[in-house]
Scaffold this motif. Structure first.
Motif, PDB file in Angstrom:
ATOM      1  N   PRO A 111       0.825  -1.212   0.000  1.00  0.00           N
ATOM      2  CA  PRO A 111       0.000   0.000   0.000  1.00  0.00           C
ATOM      3  C   PRO A 111       0.857   1.259   0.000  1.00  0.00           C
ATOM      4  N   ALA A 112       0.272   2.338  -0.453  1.00  0.00           N
ATOM      5  CA  ALA A 112       0.937   3.650  -0.425  1.00  0.00           C
ATOM      6  C   ALA A 112      -0.109   4.701  -0.096  1.00  0.00           C
ATOM      7  N   ALA A 113       0.239   5.612   0.792  1.00  0.00           N
ATOM      8  CA  ALA A 113      -0.686   6.675   1.173  1.00  0.00           C
ATOM      9  C   ALA A 113      -0.551   7.894   0.268  1.00  0.00           C
ATOM     10  N   ARG A 114       0.652   8.085  -0.278  1.00  0.00           N
ATOM     11  CA  ARG A 114       0.922   9.253  -1.117  1.00  0.00           C
ATOM     12  C   ARG A 114       1.802   8.822  -2.289  1.00  0.00           C
ATOM     13  N   LEU A 115       1.343   9.090  -3.501  1.00  0.00           N
ATOM     14  CA  LEU A 115       2.058   8.628  -4.685  1.00  0.00           C
ATOM     15  C   LEU A 115       2.283   9.767  -5.663  1.00  0.00           C
ATOM     16  N   LEU A 116       3.286   9.567  -6.518  1.00  0.00           N
ATOM     17  CA  LEU A 116       3.642  10.523  -7.560  1.00  0.00           C
ATOM     18  C   LEU A 116       3.791   9.773  -8.872  1.00  0.00           C
ATOM     19  N   ASP A 117       3.148  10.291  -9.925  1.00  0.00           N
ATOM     20  CA  ASP A 117       3.268   9.739 -11.274  1.00  0.00           C
ATOM     21  C   ASP A 117       3.953  10.784 -12.144  1.00  0.00           C
ATOM     22  N   LEU A 118       5.197  10.514 -12.533  1.00  0.00           N
ATOM     23  CA  LEU A 118       5.967  11.447 -13.347  1.00  0.00           C
ATOM     24  C   LEU A 118       5.727  11.183 -14.827  1.00  0.00           C
ATOM     25  N   GLY A 119       5.328  12.230 -15.569  1.00  0.00           N
ATOM     26  CA  GLY A 119       5.017  12.075 -16.985  1.00  0.00           C
ATOM     27  C   GLY A 119       3.727  11.312 -17.171  1.00  0.00           C
ATOM     28  N   THR A 120       2.666  11.793 -16.577  1.00  0.00           N
ATOM     29  CA  THR A 120       1.433  11.015 -16.422  1.00  0.00           C
ATOM     30  C   THR A 120       0.656  10.781 -17.712  1.00  0.00           C
ATOM     31  N   GLY A 121       0.792  11.658 -18.715  1.00  0.00           N
ATOM     32  CA  GLY A 121       0.034  11.482 -19.954  1.00  0.00           C
ATOM     33  C   GLY A 121      -1.461  11.519 -19.692  1.00  0.00           C
ATOM     34  N   SER A 122      -2.160  10.455 -20.061  1.00  0.00           N
ATOM     35  CA  SER A 122      -3.609  10.373 -19.856  1.00  0.00           C
ATOM     36  C   SER A 122      -3.989  10.191 -18.400  1.00  0.00           C
ATOM     37  N   GLY A 123      -3.007   9.919 -17.548  1.00  0.00           N
ATOM     38  CA  GLY A 123      -3.270   9.741 -16.122  1.00  0.00           C
ATOM     39  C   GLY A 123      -3.566   8.328 -15.694  1.00  0.00           C
ATOM     40  N   ILE A 124      -3.461   7.377 -16.603  1.00  0.00           N
ATOM     41  CA  ILE A 124      -3.963   6.031 -16.293  1.00  0.00           C
ATOM     42  C   ILE A 124      -3.277   5.381 -15.104  1.00  0.00           C
ATOM     43  N   ILE A 125      -1.976   5.611 -14.938  1.00  0.00           N
ATOM     44  CA  ILE A 125      -1.273   4.945 -13.836  1.00  0.00           C
ATOM     45  C   ILE A 125      -1.724   5.520 -12.496  1.00  0.00           C
ATOM     46  N   ALA A 126      -1.621   6.827 -12.346  1.00  0.00           N
ATOM     47  CA  ALA A 126      -2.016   7.456 -11.081  1.00  0.00           C
ATOM     48  C   ALA A 126      -3.488   7.198 -10.769  1.00  0.00           C
ATOM     49  N   LEU A 127      -4.333   7.328 -11.761  1.00  0.00           N
ATOM     50  CA  LEU A 127      -5.776   7.185 -11.533  1.00  0.00           C
ATOM     51  C   LEU A 127      -6.153   5.750 -11.184  1.00  0.00           C
ATOM     52  N   THR A 128      -5.521   4.791 -11.827  1.00  0.00           N
ATOM     53  CA  THR A 128      -5.799   3.388 -11.502  1.00  0.00           C
ATOM     54  C   THR A 128      -5.398   3.087 -10.067  1.00  0.00           C
ATOM     55  N   LEU A 129      -4.232   3.558  -9.659  1.00  0.00           N
ATOM     56  CA  LEU A 129      -3.779   3.302  -8.292  1.00  0.00           C
ATOM     57  C   LEU A 129      -4.673   3.997  -7.266  1.00  0.00           C
ATOM     58  N   LEU A 130      -5.073   5.225  -7.546  1.00  0.00           N
ATOM     59  CA  LEU A 130      -5.965   5.930  -6.613  1.00  0.00           C
ATOM     60  C   LEU A 130      -7.326   5.249  -6.537  1.00  0.00           C
ATOM     61  N   ALA A 131      -7.785   4.710  -7.657  1.00  0.00           N
ATOM     62  CA  ALA A 131      -9.069   3.996  -7.640  1.00  0.00           C
ATOM     63  C   ALA A 131      -8.974   2.711  -6.828  1.00  0.00           C
ATOM     64  N   GLU A 132      -7.797   2.076  -6.860  1.00  0.00           N
ATOM     65  CA  GLU A 132      -7.596   0.842  -6.097  1.00  0.00           C
ATOM     66  C   GLU A 132      -7.365   1.127  -4.617  1.00  0.00           C
ATOM     67  N   TRP A 133      -6.739   2.263  -4.322  1.00  0.00           N
ATOM     68  CA  TRP A 133      -6.458   2.658  -2.936  1.00  0.00           C
ATOM     69  C   TRP A 133      -7.357   3.843  -2.576  1.00  0.00           C
ATOM     70  N   SER A 134      -8.462   3.588  -1.970  1.00  0.00           N
ATOM     71  CA  SER A 134      -9.475   4.625  -1.751  1.00  0.00           C
ATOM     72  C   SER A 134      -9.045   5.715  -0.772  1.00  0.00           C
ATOM     73  N   GLN A 135      -8.016   5.463   0.038  1.00  0.00           N
ATOM     74  CA  GLN A 135      -7.568   6.463   1.004  1.00  0.00           C
ATOM     75  C   GLN A 135      -6.305   7.196   0.542  1.00  0.00           C
ATOM     76  N   ALA A 136      -5.736   6.787  -0.575  1.00  0.00           N
ATOM     77  CA  ALA A 136      -4.475   7.375  -1.037  1.00  0.00           C
ATOM     78  C   ALA A 136      -4.708   8.724  -1.702  1.00  0.00           C
ATOM     79  N   ARG A 137      -3.660   9.530  -1.703  1.00  0.00           N
ATOM     80  CA  ARG A 137      -3.650  10.796  -2.421  1.00  0.00           C
ATOM     81  C   ARG A 137      -2.454  10.784  -3.377  1.00  0.00           C
ATOM     82  N   GLY A 138      -2.552  11.586  -4.445  1.00  0.00           N
ATOM     83  CA  GLY A 138      -1.475  11.540  -5.414  1.00  0.00           C
ATOM     84  C   GLY A 138      -1.220  12.858  -6.118  1.00  0.00           C
ATOM     85  N   VAL A 139      -0.051  12.914  -6.738  1.00  0.00           N
ATOM     86  CA  VAL A 139       0.342  14.008  -7.619  1.00  0.00           C
ATOM     87  C   VAL A 139       0.697  13.381  -8.949  1.00  0.00           C
ATOM     88  N   ALA A 140       0.242  13.974 -10.029  1.00  0.00           N
ATOM     89  CA  ALA A 140       0.581  13.509 -11.370  1.00  0.00           C
ATOM     90  C   ALA A 140       1.088  14.706 -12.166  1.00  0.00           C
TER      91      ALA A 140
END
Length: 279
Positions: A111-140
């Motif tokens: 698990p991760a509480a705070r994530l960063l997606d560098l070069g996010t493009g369409s956002g699929i990586i960050a958004l998929t992880l946030l959807a799987e981790w309902s309490q996580a926050r992220g920067v893309a």
């Protein structure tokens, strides 16, 4: 094709023949027609005897012509299924590949509480992880404002926009703070390899998302340089790579002080992911 024969089944068979003649996958006819009929592609079998209107048949022919010209299906219909969810794609962003799901699977192992997606493009990586981790926050982040606009749309459709900050940044330039997890699928195609790419990729994905215009390793050098400053203790760095880059990227991770470095392979047993952890 005459009107009396314009059933869903016949239209699909027609589409498969057209695609086969152009040496494209015949199965691409199904998502193209499903998009026009505004139904899930799995429902087409239930609609086999329904008639396709003249207007929709003409649209289907236009779609087929674009696919035969090697435009990817996702770019034609404007969306892609990734990790079981639909994401909007456009000419401004990379068409997500199935191999990137290996990065998602690797990230989800802890698990991760705070994530960063560098070069996010369409956002699929960050958004998929946030959807799987309902309490996580992220920067893309992304250097492309057009890509960030697509990521914003996808964030809203995914229902995670309140947990994601989108940042215009050239790698680390606009990034502050530390993260439990940093992920990236950066441009890794060497300039000399661009011409040999499939036309679906070379001619329809933004070149800035494909190549660094050099040896394909520039982004990894930048990412490795900033990893220590932006990873929490025990935090993970996970990147997608080209199949020949595992050793080079692993060495960069080691030189940056990361531990537990590992290379994961894709469905074809090619090196695809490099993992490292801050000690």
């Amino acid at each position: 094709m005459t009107a009396p024969d314009r059933t869903v089944d016949e239209v699909l068979r027609y589409g498969a023949r057209v695609l086969a003649d152009a040496r494209c996958a015949t199965g691409d006819a199904r998502p193209l027609l499903a998009d026009i009929l505004e139904v899930d592609r799995g429902r087409l079998i239930l609609l086999g005897r329904d008639e396709v209107s003249e207007e929709n048949f003409k649209r289907f022919e236009e779609y087929l012509a674009r696919r035969c010209a090697r435009e990817p299906v996702a770019k034609i219909i404007g969306r892609r299924v990734f990790w079981g969810r639909y994401f909007e794609v456009s000419p401004e962003v990379l068409d997500p590949r199935p191999e990137t799901e290996i990065l998602i699977a690797t990230a989800l192992e802890e698990p991760a509480a705070r994530l960063l997606d560098l070069g996010t493009g369409s956002g699929i990586i960050a958004l998929t992880l946030l959807a799987e981790w309902s309490q996580a926050r992220g920067v893309a982040s992304d250097v492309s404002e057009a890509a960030l606009a697509v990521a914003q749309t996808n964030a809203e459709k995914s229902g995670v926009e309140d947990r994601l900050d989108l940042v215009a940044s050239d790698w680390w330039s606009g990034i502050c703070g530390t993260f439990d997890l940093i992920v990236s699928n950066p441009p890794y195609i060497a300039l000399g390899e661009m011409e040999a790419l499939d036309p679906e990729v070379r001619d329809h994905d933004p070149h800035i998302a494909l190549t660094d215009g050099a040896d394909g390793l520039t982004a990894y050098r930048e990412i490795a340089k900033g990893a220590d400053a932006h990873l929490s203790s025990g935090g993970r760095l996970i990147v997608e790579i080209g199949p020949t880059q595992g050793d080079a990227v692993s060495k960069m991770f080691a030189e940056a002080g990361l531990k537990d470095i590992a290379i994961m392979q894709d469905f074809d047993e090619r090196d695809r992911i490099v993992f490292g952890r801050k000690g």
